[in-house]
Design an enzyme around this catalytic site. Structure first.
Site, PDB file in Angstrom:
ATOM      1  N   SER A 151     -17.562  42.802  34.125  1.00  0.00           N
ATOM      2  CA  SER A 151     -16.764  41.593  33.968  1.00  0.00           C
ATOM      3  C   SER A 151     -17.651  40.405  33.592  1.00  0.00           C
ATOM      4  O   SER A 151     -18.333  40.442  32.580  1.00  0.00           O
ATOM      5  CB  SER A 151     -15.970  41.336  35.250  1.00  0.00           C
ATOM      6  OG  SER A 151     -15.037  40.310  35.069  1.00  0.00           O
ATOM      7  N   ASP A 313     -15.128  41.395  29.318  1.00  0.00           N
ATOM      8  CA  ASP A 313     -14.224  42.545  29.147  1.00  0.00           C
ATOM      9  C   ASP A 313     -12.789  42.100  28.873  1.00  0.00           C
ATOM     10  O   ASP A 313     -11.868  42.916  28.861  1.00  0.00           O
ATOM     11  CB  ASP A 313     -14.297  43.506  30.334  1.00  0.00           C
ATOM     12  CG  ASP A 313     -13.752  42.916  31.622  1.00  0.00           C
ATOM     13  OD1 ASP A 313     -13.923  41.700  31.828  1.00  0.00           O
ATOM     14  OD2 ASP A 313     -13.163  43.654  32.429  1.00  0.00           O
TER      15      ASP A 313
END
Length: 571
Positions: A151, A313
């Protein structure tokens, strides 16, 4: 190496003697012989598989992200998939990855271990957003999914997230099954693996193509709340600056905006291309204003109405909006959420598409403002624990029972999902919906800041804040645990003269929710704060929320609450 604890020393030795571990990894470990503290940190535990999967620093060692820790996790996940009840014939798993160091290698390694277990690995050939992985699991009727991403963590991190057959991250009871399977993998010799050539020849490694990209883009575009308005020219009037922050959002966000008719879209050129170092930002996190520095500069040059950023992401979206004075103001996740809830529900109502049994789902640390807006439109609001997997689980419950129709779900940490096509937060749909809202309100001569002010006047002046303390390593884990114990066993009775009405201890499994190590304190004046250790990072988070009579009153109340709680934490 004598200063290392014996258990760690034994682990290091076992890696050095293991014939299944490559020489390069062993050389990396030998080079650390004079650094006992680093070796201790690399081996004092197994990298923990939480409900979301693995996340950690890249490197050799049992407490690091590498092909061996991922191989072991994949073997456990493969056993879980093979035991799942869904359908007959060969099982399949979809795999995607982001732009981080070793993401392509870890994705391929995952595919080859699944193939070694007779599971068809359907692999995207280059970086793709996490929400597209969630969509693809459902679209391709797969038995599960894997995405390699950390992330918005710093560049030295990577991660491994696993998904169920509904396209959602594993919830605790599913994760426990996978963890049990992983624990059975005592040795790397138990990890079954094919070569790429073998996997392809046996039809166990399938490369996904354009069809899934186009299906995803079309599906996201179809969630538009007022496509007719956009097609009639509203989309062309909005000037947008977009930054993918070196991640996976670049192509899909632009593709969907283009489908919806947005023509004035400017990409921050320095942040357009994938970059594992995220070299233009301190942190590739759209929650932080610093990440928008370049976007704001470009926005001023082109006169942008709205700036949009997505994390690496592309499951989190942040927005910055130009106000009437031409200044750019960053929206919090709660503010964007309130705007999106209001815009989406108002358009659905206007077009007669608002379901009578509609539901909005949010997390326990998300503002009540969006919830009150949803109730104003007649929708039912559900609270879940933090983590979009729980929102996805609610969506599955609604789909199975038919009692409620899912309309929107969100969390304060910049995660949003409209539509039923995925079971994870999606920055692509969030980007297009907030651009659409900007277009709609611009036609009325309003900015999104004006809209937010209108919502405050109608529903109350809500303000929220988040603070966190990072405590790395073995000692950090103990400190965080001690902090939670102290607040649990000796909760405050009042703060700044305001009585604490209630302490909600979610470790007891409140309101039918799974047990989680979270404490939430409700104050007499309607404000609240929450303590929550992160499940994926070595930190503890503190959430604060107030409701005031004006912007100034809300800001003052928030600062007072935040300062008082953090001072008690320091004690």
């Amino acid at each position: 190496m004598s200063e290392i604890s014996k258990s760690v020393l034994d682990k290091v030795q076992s890696w050095l003697e293991d014939p299944f571990i490559d020489e390069e990894t062993k050389q990396e470990l030998r080079a650390l012989e004079q650094n006992p503290a680093e070796l201790e940190d690399r081996f004092y535990r197994e990298l923990e598989f939480g409900t979301g999967g693995l996340r950690g620093v890249i490197g050799a060692g049992s407490n690091r992200m590498n092909r061996y820790t991922i191989g072991r996790a994949n073997q456990g996940f493969a056993e879980y998939i093979l035991n799942s009840k869904k359908g007959e014939g060969r099982k399949s798993v979809v795999i995607a990855h982001d732009s981080r160091h070793f993401s392509p290698e870890f994705a391929l390694e995952s595919a080859l271990v699944l193939a070694g277990n007779g599971i068809v690995a359907k692999l995207f050939p280059s970086l793709r957003p996490t929400p597209q992985l969630s969509f693809a699991v459902r679209h391709l009727n797969a038995d599960g999914g894997i995405v390699i991403t950390a992330s918005h963590n710093p560049p030295e991190y990577n991660g491994y997230k696993v998904y169920n057959a509904e396209g959602g991250q594993l919830v605790p009871h599913e994760a426990e099954e996978v963890i049990a399977k992983i624990r059975d993998v005592q040795s790397f010799s138990q990890v079954k693996r094919l070569t790429q050539e073998e996997a392809e020849a046996q039809g166990l490694l399938v490369w996904l193509g354009e069809e899934v990209d186009e299906a995803f883009a079309e599906t996201v575009a179809a969630t538009s709340a007022n496509r007719k308005l956009l097609e009639e020219g509203a989309a062309k009037d909005v000037v947008i600056v977009y930054t993918p922050l070196h991640g996976t959002g670049n192509l899909p966000v632009r593709r969907v905006l283009n489908k919806l008719g947005f023509t004035q879209v400017h990409i921050v050129p320095e942040q357009e291309q994938p970059d594992a170092e995220f070299s233009t930002v301190k942190s590739p996190n759209p929650e932080e204003r610093e990440a928008f520095t370049m976007a704001i500069e470009l926005g001023r040059r082109v006169g942008a109405d709205i700036l949009i950023g997505t994390d690496p992401d592309a499951d989190r979206m942040g927005a910055v909006v130009r106000d009437k004075n031409g200044e750019y103001e960053i929206l919090t996740g709660n503010q964007s959420g309130a705007i999106l809830v209001n815009y989406l529900l108002s358009q659905l109502k206007a077009t007669g598409k608002l379901p009578a049994n509609g539901a909005v789902v949010k997390t326990i640390v998300t503002s009540e403002m969006g919830a009150n807006i949803a109730r104003h439109y007649g929708l039912t609001v559900f609270n879940t624990l933090t983590g979009f997997k729980y929102i996805g689980e609610k969506m599955n419950e609604f789909a199975a029972s038919g009692e409620y129709t899912y309309v929107f779900g969100y969390e304060e940490s910049y995660g949003y999902l409209a539509g039923n096509y995925a079971r994870d937060k999606d920055a692509i749909v969030a980007s297009t919906l907030i651009a659409e809202a900007a277009a709609y309100y611009k036609q009325q001569g309003k900015t999104l800041i004006d809209v937010l002010e209108e919502l405050y006047r109608e529903f109350g002046y809500y303000r929220e804040a988040l603070s966190s303390l990072t405590m790395k390593g073995k000692d950090g884990v103990a400190k965080i645990s001690g902090l939670m114990t102290a607040w649990r066993t000796n909760p405050p009775q009042e703060l700044n003269g305001i009585r604490v009405d209630k302490m909600l201890d979610y470790s007891l499994g409140l309101d039918g929710l799974p047990k989680e190590n979270v404490l939430k304190f409700l104050l007499e004046d309607g404000s609240w704060f929450c303590l929550r250790p992160s499940g994926t990072e070595p930190k503890i988070k503190f959430y604060f929320a107030v409701k005031g009579t004006s912007n100034e009153d809300a800001k003052a109340r928030l600062k007072s609450l935040q300062d008082t709680v953090l001072a008690k934490v320091e004690e």
